[in-house]
Design a protein around this motif. Sequence first.
Motif, PDB file in Angstrom:
ATOM      1  N   ALA A   1       0.854  -1.116   0.142  1.00  0.00           N
ATOM      2  CA  ALA A   1      -0.058   0.041  -0.196  1.00  0.00           C
ATOM      3  C   ALA A   1       0.875   1.183   0.010  1.00  0.00           C
ATOM      4  N   ILE A   2       1.857   1.312   0.871  1.00  0.00           N
ATOM      5  CA  ILE A   2       2.700   2.291   0.773  1.00  0.00           C
ATOM      6  C   ILE A   2       3.607   2.444  -0.437  1.00  0.00           C
ATOM      7  N   ALA A   3       4.134   1.301  -0.916  1.00  0.00           N
ATOM      8  CA  ALA A   3       4.756   1.518  -2.395  1.00  0.00           C
ATOM      9  C   ALA A   3       3.847   1.874  -3.627  1.00  0.00           C
ATOM     10  N   ASP A   4       2.460   1.918  -3.317  1.00  0.00           N
ATOM     11  CA  ASP A   4       1.465   2.176  -4.298  1.00  0.00           C
ATOM     12  C   ASP A   4       1.341   3.516  -4.204  1.00  0.00           C
ATOM     13  N   ASN A   5       1.538   4.152  -3.209  1.00  0.00           N
ATOM     14  CA  ASN A   5       1.284   5.652  -2.587  1.00  0.00           C
ATOM     15  C   ASN A   5       2.698   6.335  -3.314  1.00  0.00           C
ATOM     16  N   VAL A   6       3.641   5.668  -2.894  1.00  0.00           N
ATOM     17  CA  VAL A   6       4.858   6.470  -3.609  1.00  0.00           C
ATOM     18  C   VAL A   6       4.708   6.371  -5.017  1.00  0.00           C
ATOM     19  N   ARG A   7       4.573   5.258  -5.797  1.00  0.00           N
ATOM     20  CA  ARG A   7       4.528   5.252  -7.321  1.00  0.00           C
ATOM     21  C   ARG A   7       3.653   4.142  -7.435  1.00  0.00           C
ATOM     22  N   PRO A   8       2.461   4.295  -8.021  1.00  0.00           N
ATOM     23  CA  PRO A   8       1.498   3.068  -8.228  1.00  0.00           C
ATOM     24  C   PRO A   8       2.080   2.131  -9.180  1.00  0.00           C
ATOM     25  N   GLY A   9       1.959   0.820  -9.174  1.00  0.00           N
ATOM     26  CA  GLY A   9       2.437  -0.239  -9.833  1.00  0.00           C
ATOM     27  C   GLY A   9       3.726  -0.623  -9.950  1.00  0.00           C
ATOM     28  N   VAL A  10       4.728  -0.053  -9.226  1.00  0.00           N
ATOM     29  CA  VAL A  10       6.020  -0.715  -9.034  1.00  0.00           C
ATOM     30  C   VAL A  10       6.164  -1.852  -8.458  1.00  0.00           C
ATOM     31  N   TRP A  11       5.571  -2.048  -7.299  1.00  0.00           N
ATOM     32  CA  TRP A  11       5.547  -3.053  -6.208  1.00  0.00           C
ATOM     33  C   TRP A  11       5.314  -4.276  -7.222  1.00  0.00           C
ATOM     34  N   GLU A  12       3.988  -4.180  -7.890  1.00  0.00           N
ATOM     35  CA  GLU A  12       3.340  -5.254  -8.778  1.00  0.00           C
ATOM     36  C   GLU A  12       4.482  -5.725  -9.860  1.00  0.00           C
ATOM     37  N   LYS A  13       5.038  -4.749 -10.405  1.00  0.00           N
ATOM     38  CA  LYS A  13       6.100  -5.172 -11.270  1.00  0.00           C
ATOM     39  C   LYS A  13       7.372  -5.801 -10.624  1.00  0.00           C
ATOM     40  N   ALA A  14       7.690  -5.230  -9.397  1.00  0.00           N
ATOM     41  CA  ALA A  14       8.783  -6.187  -8.920  1.00  0.00           C
ATOM     42  C   ALA A  14       8.583  -7.436  -8.568  1.00  0.00           C
ATOM     43  N   MET A  15       7.016  -7.773  -8.115  1.00  0.00           N
ATOM     44  CA  MET A  15       6.774  -9.076  -7.720  1.00  0.00           C
ATOM     45  C   MET A  15       6.783  -9.984  -9.175  1.00  0.00           C
ATOM     46  N   ALA A  16       6.514  -9.440 -10.163  1.00  0.00           N
ATOM     47  CA  ALA A  16       6.536  -9.959 -11.599  1.00  0.00           C
ATOM     48  C   ALA A  16       8.030 -10.013 -12.135  1.00  0.00           C
ATOM     49  N   GLY A  17       8.938  -9.437 -11.645  1.00  0.00           N
ATOM     50  CA  GLY A  17      10.459  -9.513 -12.114  1.00  0.00           C
ATOM     51  C   GLY A  17      10.462  -8.595 -13.098  1.00  0.00           C
ATOM     52  N   ARG A  18       9.780  -7.455 -13.225  1.00  0.00           N
ATOM     53  CA  ARG A  18       9.869  -6.599 -14.396  1.00  0.00           C
ATOM     54  C   ARG A  18      10.774  -5.328 -13.843  1.00  0.00           C
ATOM     55  N   VAL A  19      10.804  -5.177 -12.677  1.00  0.00           N
ATOM     56  CA  VAL A  19      11.448  -4.138 -12.060  1.00  0.00           C
ATOM     57  C   VAL A  19      12.300  -4.586 -10.833  1.00  0.00           C
ATOM     58  N   PRO A  20      13.386  -4.260 -10.697  1.00  0.00           N
ATOM     59  CA  PRO A  20      14.233  -4.803  -9.504  1.00  0.00           C
ATOM     60  C   PRO A  20      13.726  -4.227  -8.132  1.00  0.00           C
ATOM     61  N   TRP A  21      14.169  -5.053  -7.307  1.00  0.00           N
ATOM     62  CA  TRP A  21      13.677  -4.624  -5.851  1.00  0.00           C
ATOM     63  C   TRP A  21      14.302  -3.654  -5.340  1.00  0.00           C
ATOM     64  N   THR A  22      15.560  -3.288  -5.716  1.00  0.00           N
ATOM     65  CA  THR A  22      16.326  -2.349  -5.397  1.00  0.00           C
ATOM     66  C   THR A  22      15.846  -0.881  -6.001  1.00  0.00           C
ATOM     67  N   ASP A  23      14.564  -0.851  -6.884  1.00  0.00           N
ATOM     68  CA  ASP A  23      14.284   0.495  -7.495  1.00  0.00           C
ATOM     69  C   ASP A  23      13.924   1.489  -6.374  1.00  0.00           C
TER      70      ASP A  23
END
Lengths: 461, 317
Positions: free
Chosen positions: A217-239
């Motif tokens: 919820a916090i990550a979606d508040n910072v920038r929506p969708g990034v957490w979902e992409k990280a879970m799918a491996g499309r964004v590194p967790w170090t984003d």
Amino acid sequence: MPRSATAARPRLLGAVTAVAALLLGGCAGGPLPATEDKGPADSGSLTWWGWTPDEAPAEAYIKAFHKAYPRIKVTYKKLTIDGYNAALRPALASSVGPDVYAVAPGSGNGPVKQYSVFGVDLAPAVRKELGPGWRSKLASIGVGSLTADGKLAALSAGATYAGSLWIDKDLFDRYGLKAPADYAEWKHVCAVFAAHHVGCFVQGAAQTAFNEDTIQAIADNVRPGVWEKAMAGRVPWTDPTIVKALGLWQRLFKDGIMQSGALGTMQYPDANNAFMSGKYAMVMMGTWYMQYATRAGSTAAISGAGVAHPKPFTQVPIPFPDMAGTGHVGALFGDADFGLAVNRRSKHIAAATTFATWLGTSAAGQQTVADVLNDVPALKAATPDWNAVKLTSPDVQRPALQKLLKDVGRSTEPRFATVSADMLTAIGEASTTVASGTSPAKAAATLQEAAEKDAAARRTH
Amino acid sequence: MTSTMFKARGPRTAHRVVAGGAGVRRRGVLPSGVPWIMPAFVLVVGLIYYAVVETGYLSTLDWDGTYPYPTHVGLSNYRAILHDPIFWKAIWHTAVFFVVTFVAQTFLGFLFASLLHSRIRLARLYKVLVFTPVVLAPATMAPVFRQMFAADGQVNWLLHHIGLGFAAQPWLAQSSTALPVIMFITVWQFTGITFVLYYAAIGQIDPQTLEAARIDGASNVRTLVSIVWPGVRGTTVALAMLGVIGALKTFDVPYLVTVGGPNYSTEFLGTYIYRISLPQAHVGYGAALSVLLLVLALLAALVIAGRARRERGDRRV
């Protein structure tokens, strides 16, 4: 002539071998039987295992089912969240397991990918119930996430979404407070509650799967969708978004919004009971808490929390406060809550299939699901009959619940469906280490390391 | 006398005794005893050893516990364990847990047993009080301890009310205090067992020896240290063996009270095996951990037993 000891030995050895073979054979179990209808479809005695719903909603479902199928008796057994997998696996491997059992998408409890092997394909039964266009009549979140190995392994009763907070509106009103919309307001609210010796916000951070809800919820508040992409491996967790979200999670602890001792508190029963017994004014919970907005649900939950004379109070969902100051609030993410799978070893496959399809696809079954408010119904046509739902404070709660249901209709973000059990463990570990003082960047690097290891393991398989 | 004893077992055995002498007598006894040990034998071989062998086999698999076609990975699970920091944490916690709980339980159990062997009022009541925690199920007590040691729990309430508010803290939520709490609960729960065994052992010490010590002018403390404590050495060794095996198998209290956390600070082999095998569904890895646990328990038992034997030998010399 007496038998000699030497003559007795081969017989003894044979007996031991035979008994051992019998024992070992029994332990090894046999191959899974072919799935076929067994028993009549409109009568029988069924057992249903799940970690959810609570007994009260389950009783409501069964009661409504009995009206339609009075000759099928269903007995529900609710297991603990943490003990579900431990109980289910040996039960399904034996011939005396439940006829109907709950599974969940992704790495949730009773992961469908793992337990689909024990279940029958329910697609033909759904096709029979809803016709050839059955897929379009059901929420895709339920069908897609509960399909495994090419078969519809379970029928979703409905979906649940996290990302919201729930507040005790009566407590807020008592101290003239309004629900916090941003971080400053949240801190102010907590300060006022503290001044009146009332707990502000409670979360069971020791039950780490729920930490993922808050951080997402916090990550979606910072920038929506990034957490979902990280879970799918499309964004590194170090984003940077993830690092910032972990930092804001840490602030909840540093600033005292998270209750003292959160890392030693379980979401169930500790945090749930603390909120239900009026010790805290806010709790991190999702749409499954809608059931406690009703008088019956609230009374049962408060009683379950150990309150001697339970009095329902006004429980209302609110969007997660704008911690990052971006204005991106109200993100909800969810999965099919639980799906009903039919055990292929059941002696009552036909009756069990009748129950699963009735609850997951029939208009009557899904209307019951909608009215109980534990789940957002799987059948698109089903919506709560607000005249039938007895809320504690209808004027306040009904608009809030209607808004929540409208918002979940727009949600496309999964909760656990795309994250493996190993990654969920890693997220849980990151959440507790950050809360204990580890730097968010370091925790994010650990998450990335775990994700790479997880991806490598998946490639191997 | 021997002849009479064997005659009582039936004519067939008696016949062999008369005909064959001592060697035949031994052979004759075996078959007559077999029916009695068969149920236990089948149970042990069929269940326990089968389970051990099966676990050894599972430890060579990469398997989630349900998939019909597991992958054979040889010894790679064992290799991975050696590089697993949580495994080493669990081993360290086990070692600390054993030393602290064993020392504390031994001290308290021996102290209670010694005191209750003296003339003391309400001795029976004290015995009941010391032993009662042993019969309480950890599952029943866990919620109580979770509540007691919560940040707003009774322990902190008590500390505040006796002027020690500065010591109040979220006991179960900190890595530094969670393990001590688990050890405290264990000592509270199992000191009763230590007490009972020491109480029985002290009762076996020759009263004349104690009397002689008193006549020689030995004080109570001197009698305890020089007569009673050496007299119960066998019990102490047995308790050490049980303690180390118990520490290796520890599961219920840390799992029920802290779920192995926070940050693995109360992780033991038992809790780790459970978590890795069930929630994370790495059954092969969990089986490898189980095999290592078994090996460690056997090694520890052998070391303690061997040391005790050596000490007995030294004393005889």
